[in-house]
Write an enzyme that holds these catalytic residues in place. Structure first.
Site, PDB file in Angstrom:
ATOM      1  N   TYR A 203     -11.073   0.960  10.344  1.00 35.78           N
ATOM      2  CA  TYR A 203     -12.283   1.383   9.638  1.00 35.78           C
ATOM      3  C   TYR A 203     -12.699   0.432   8.520  1.00 35.78           C
ATOM      4  O   TYR A 203     -13.660   0.702   7.825  1.00 35.78           O
ATOM      5  CB  TYR A 203     -12.188   2.819   9.127  1.00 35.78           C
ATOM      6  N   LYS A 204     -11.962  -0.663   8.370  1.00 36.04           N
ATOM      7  CA  LYS A 204     -12.342  -1.637   7.344  1.00 36.04           C
ATOM      8  C   LYS A 204     -13.220  -2.701   8.015  1.00 36.04           C
ATOM      9  O   LYS A 204     -14.374  -2.444   8.340  1.00 36.04           O
ATOM     10  CB  LYS A 204     -11.077  -2.220   6.730  1.00 36.04           C
TER      11      LYS A 204
ATOM     12  N   ARG B 132     -11.747  -4.598  -6.950  1.00 38.40           N
ATOM     13  CA  ARG B 132     -11.720  -5.404  -5.719  1.00 38.40           C
ATOM     14  C   ARG B 132     -13.149  -5.654  -5.257  1.00 38.40           C
ATOM     15  O   ARG B 132     -13.976  -4.737  -5.227  1.00 38.40           O
ATOM     16  CB  ARG B 132     -10.999  -4.663  -4.587  1.00 38.40           C
TER      17      ARG B 132
ATOM     18  N   ASP C 236       1.798  -4.653   8.713  1.00 33.32           N
ATOM     19  CA  ASP C 236       0.599  -3.837   8.531  1.00 33.32           C
ATOM     20  C   ASP C 236      -0.585  -4.788   8.436  1.00 33.32           C
ATOM     21  O   ASP C 236      -0.674  -5.582   7.491  1.00 33.32           O
ATOM     22  CB  ASP C 236       0.724  -2.979   7.269  1.00 33.32           C
TER      23      ASP C 236
ATOM     24  N   PHE D 279       0.843  -1.192   0.000  1.00 34.61           N
ATOM     25  CA  PHE D 279       0.000   0.000   0.000  1.00 34.61           C
ATOM     26  C   PHE D 279       0.882   1.248   0.000  1.00 34.61           C
ATOM     27  O   PHE D 279       1.900   1.295   0.685  1.00 34.61           O
ATOM     28  CB  PHE D 279      -0.904  -0.025   1.239  1.00 34.61           C
TER      29      PHE D 279
END
Lengths: 418, 418
Positions: free
Chosen positions: A229-230, A378, A204, A127
């Site tokens: 927040y995922k 995705r 991560d 990322f």
């Protein structure tokens, strides 16, 4: 696999997590086939009440007196994440700051704990913020970055990583689940490989936490960060977490010497003297309101159980892959995730040259996927609230878009946001 | 000054800001004489609805689509603070992270912009996190810290600071309003003094923002940070702000290279390439929920107008000082703030050897002040919701505690929180 919709209905009928769906706002009401829970999770229905409690009871009525409780909130919530989601022990996880800031703090702490070493390793397909943070620390410290190539579909190969490891390496930054392909890394094996050359791995966990079992203790992991927040449902911009193995804590010192890392902080003493525990990795005043939302979302994940969530996530993924093979591959859509479900997180990525156009067409038909450059779509079903029929219906609309060529009329260029 | 309660009532009757009191929860209802608005401001009544709007409309219903708006939230809110509170221009203020993290980012950016200089200057009586952050950066960079002594009652003397400035100084960190004494610094004069030797000043506005006029543009200030949970009413742990003068922005680079500082961030390109504007000082995903609360509180400050707020703050302070002189000084309480109201922020500090015992006794009588080591009681009336009779009543209870010796029965030692 049986590709009839009735099979998906059967899977839903047998789903032990089916009741959780009703605990998320909008699920089953807004008509959306929301497959972007890996970017921003849906809102738990309990969240507004939890926020109202913290603002109206604790802040408005308790005023500064509430600090007696708030002062421990970042470690209390950390302990819950540790036990329910991360497989870590009490006093090993702290909530606060953003993933990027936490990554920076632990990366610099790791570099300082490996004096004389001048190389950082990261994954070329990781990322962006991870790669940029690594680059920034390397630039500041005069270190070299080794970017390990990863197969953007299959993820990082352990042998390829091993070839980049030697005794010049201070810290390796890796994602447990690759943001683009969903490829799942073997945390234990890669941590051991790095440790064999005396390097630390900073994991991560942003795309892993709440989606796959992350047993940090069993894996012997040293350092980790991740977002809430995922899959953890903490809401947009929710504070992140960090993990430091207990035995390492006193030996590490992070670079941002804030008063929330200070021993006996309200003595306001002259010298910075960090607390021995995980709070030493804290900096400023913790985000009390925002943590209340994280607590709700993370609580639902813990209640559902990470084992059951991961099992359903794999099953949702298998259905997605089977339907993609049957319905989308004939239109030129390729799987861009590991085919083996044991090597995937909870999202499945598809490749098509017109991915951005397809994404726009899908959104207009009530399917919310996620576009990733250059040519990826995705699909991130969230086991807490996505049904098997949702995946079936989404893939059905996807094939209709392709069959009709409906995507062709959308812009090919994404507007630049900044 | 007339010390009768009726005089305080008259001042309230004439107060142009009196109507704002009703817009804060608890004010006038909970019976508290809350004089700790300089630590944690009261909650605006609009805050719960604003939070409900962001979670129920934007998050729950808008889902990831709301990022089209959220992506600009940190600069939009920054622009509002700039115009309504800080006297800065559009594109100069960004909201996010904590005050401590922002201080770190701008301090390192400042150091890097002054290559070859090896000294940092701060004030020996500054807030702990400021001193610790300075110490941490100095340690990491092999720099020397010059801690300038300040009179803990009167604040920093410009001549004393000047004596610490020379061409070895890279950055000076100063507070616009001293957290302990409330002493107000002359931002323009001290910025000029530092600039004369080629140094940058990084201002901490935490105790100033929303309390006194801070005209950053007129003062020619280069760098500033500050918190939003005091006079700006953003709630516990609310995100902080940072300010970088526009002309400096492209020449500065902060050390935490996060993806929210990246040009065209969703291109997710290989190299970190910061945007030209103030967003380059951003790092991770902005705290969307928490910013909604800041927006409400900061909006009330802007609506009231900083000039009127500061004038009322001075008047509240003058009443506090007059009553302390008349009623408390005979019991050994000394003023520990500048006597000249033009040299004070909006809080007044008193010194007494039993300050901690007095604080506890006051809290039990419905007065909420703030204890600061070693022997200080801070009284922070907030002009938006504190009445003159509140100050009168609080001081009346204060003298009763002293007259009765009611504080003698409280613990002399404060429990260590960590």
């Amino acid at each position: 696999m049986d590709l009839c919709r009735t099979h998906a209905e059967t899977l839903d009928a047998e789903d032990p997590l089916a009741a959780f769906r009703a605990r998320f706002a909008g699920a089953g009401e807004d008509g959306l086939l929301y497959l972007d829970g890996n970017s921003l999770g849906r809102m738990p229905r309990e969240t507004p009440a939890a926020l109202a409690r913290v603002v109206e009871d604790e802040w408005a009525r308790g005023l500064v007196g509430s600090w007696a409780s708030w002062i421990g909130a970042a470690t209390r919530l950390g302990d819950r994440l540790a036990a329910g989601v991360l497989g870590a022990g009490p006093g090993e996880v702290l909530v606060g700051d953003s993933t990027s800031v936490n990554l920076y703090k632990l990366l610099v702490a790791g570099v300082d704990a490996r004096p004389g070493r001048d190389v950082l390793v990261c994954c070329a397909d990781d990322f962006p913020t991870d790669r940029y943070i690594v680059a920034g620390v390397a630039a500041a410290r005069g270190m070299t970055v080794r970017e390990v190539p990863a197969d953007i579909d299959e993820g990082l190969d352990a042998d390829v990583l091993a070839a980049a490891l030697d005794e010049r390496v201070a810290v390796v930054v890796l994602s447990a689940v690759a943001y683009r392909s969903g490829a799942l890394a073997d945390i234990a094996a890669l941590t051991r490989a790095a440790r064999d050359v005396g390097a630390l791995v900073l994991w991560d966990l942003s795309h892993a936490a709440g989606a796959v079992p992350v047993d940090l203790a069993a894996a012997g992991a040293d350092l980790a960060v991740g977002c809430t927040y995922k899959y953890l449902g903490g809401g947009p911009g929710a504070p992140a977490f960090l993990y430091v193995r207990r035995e390492l804590q006193e030996r590490l010192r992070q670079p941002i010497w804030g008063w929330f890392g200070q021993r006996d902080q309200f003595a306001m003493g002259p010298e910075y003297d960090p607390v021995p525990g995980v709070e030493r990795f804290g900096v400023g005043t913790p985000p009390v309101l925002a943590m209340a939302a994280v607590e709700v979302g993370a609580g639902l994940v813990a209640e559902a159980g990470i084992g059951r969530l991961a099992a359903k996530g794999r099953a949702l993924g298998q259905l997605t892959v089977a339907l993609a093979d049957a319905w989308l591959a004939p239109h030129g859509v390729a799987l861009a995730s590991p085919r083996d479900p044991a090597r995937r997180g909870s999202h499945v990525t598809l490749a098509h040259p017109q991915a951005w156009q397809l994404t726009q067409a899908l959104v207009d038909r009530g399917v919310v996927p996620d576009f990733r450059t250059p040519d990826r779509v995705r699909l991130g079903p969230a086991p807490l609230y996505t049904r098997f029929v949702d995946v079936w219906d989404a893939m059905d609309r996807f094939r209709a878009v392709l069959a009709e060529g409906a995507h062709e009329r959308y812009p090919t260029e994404r507007a630049r946001v900044t």
